[in-house]
Design an enzyme around this catalytic site. Structure first.
Site, short mmCIF file in Angstrom:
data_model
loop_
_atom_site.label_atom_id
_atom_site.label_comp_id
_atom_site.label_asym_id
_atom_site.label_seq_id
_atom_site.Cartn_x
_atom_site.Cartn_y
_atom_site.Cartn_z
CD GLU A 130 -5.03 -2.50 -2.95
OE1 GLU A 130 -4.74 -2.21 -1.79
OE2 GLU A 130 -6.20 -2.54 -3.36
CB THR A 183 -4.05 3.29 0.89
OG1 THR A 183 -5.40 3.00 1.23
CG2 THR A 183 -3.21 2.05 1.06
#
Length: 308
Positions: A130, A183
């Site tokens: 991630e 993000t």
């Protein structure tokens, strides 16, 4: 030992309004599909079979970095692992595309090797994947993608993830507009500090949401999914967001908020017919701005990453 495996990991809604970086739940679709093969070469190789441009170097690719971290931790860097990515979650969609790929990579390798590592252990390596996409290690996407259901991340150091029960007839309507939000850029908007007033409001809502989920108190769930930290800043990234939210609430939603860093938007409701009606309202709002979108309606998905 198996030589190959096909595994899918579900999309997720992270933050759930009030739970920035600490709450999330799984969706039955879309999902990421990975085919992982063991070979005679050494190290991890990546093959992208999607229409989306993905990093092809191991440490820049979320699946590759997660796989590398796991293999390093278990002392098996000697293995040859090829990861074929068939991504069905569009990058930058706000529904955990990078998390799903990282989860599928780690879970697939674990199953290939026949290991029995706990989910909490696997999450440590999924989080490293991630980090390749968002620049931060957080578990609010990877945890529900791996474990399924609704999760609360009590702590990241040490990692402590709790599965939270939720009503079986709690429906999620999610709309993904055809725009992209990075993000890492969305995280930079928030900064490193918030006011005490916003913090106390957020803490109260997190506690209320957990209480509402445990007691099936829908009204409380609706009141609790309120964000004083990220939504006020990220709303500007989604064209017409505030109008859309007001319209969705009038259509019968318990709540409406941004999924992860956006641009996807989710709403919760108590039955399928209302959830479908909300989906039509949401898609209409984007279509009025000439923005194409995809709509998904489901209950909270209790299944995490699994063999396909």
């Amino acid at each position: 030992m198996k030589k190959s495996i096909k595994i899918v990991a579900p999309a997720t809604v992270a933050n759930v309004g009030c739970g920035f970086d600490v709450m999330g739940f799984a969706l039955p679709y879309p999902n990421d599909e990975l085919v992982i093969k063991l070979g005679h070469h050494k190290g991890v190789r990546i093959h992208n079979h999607t229409p989306y441009p993905l990093p092809n170097t191991v440490m820049s690719n979320c699946a590759g970095r997660a796989a590398h971290a796991y293999l390093s931790a278990i002392g098996r860097k000697d293995l040859g692992v090829t990861i074929h990515i068939h991504r069905k979650i569009k990058p930058g969609s706000g529904i955990g595309s990078s998390a799903a790929s990282a989860v599928a990579a780690v879970k697939g390798i674990q199953l290939l090797l026949g290991r029995n590592d706990s989910e909490q252990t696997l999450l440590q390596y999924c989080m490293q994947g991630e980090q390749a996409a968002s620049g931060a290690m957080h578990a609010d996407n990877v945890a529900p993608s791996l474990m399924g259901g609704f999760v609360l991340v009590r702590s990241h150091a040490p990692l402590d993830v709790i599965s939270v029960p939720c009503p079986t007839n709690l429906f999620c309507t999610l709309v993904h507009p055809n725009i992209e939000v990075k993000t890492a850029a969305a995280r930079q908007m928030i900064g490193q500090s918030i006011s005490l007033r916003n913090a106390t409001a957020q803490w109260g809502n997190v506690g209320a949401l957990i209480a509402g989920l445990y007691t099936s108190n829908y009204a409380l769930i609706g009141r609790a999914v309120h964000d004083t930290v990220a939504e006020p800043l990220r709303a500007q990234l989604i064209p017409g967001y505030r109008t859309l939210k007001a319209t969705v609430m009038k259509a019968g939603a318990l709540c409406c908020n941004i999924s992860g860093s956006g641009p996807s938007v989710f709403a919760l409701s108590t039955n399928e017919s209302t959830a479908c009606a909300i989906g039509k309202v949401m898609s209409h709002q984007f279509q009025q701005q000439n923005i194409e979108c995809r709509t998904y309606v489901s209950t909270i998905h209790q299944q995490g990453a699994a063999v396909y």
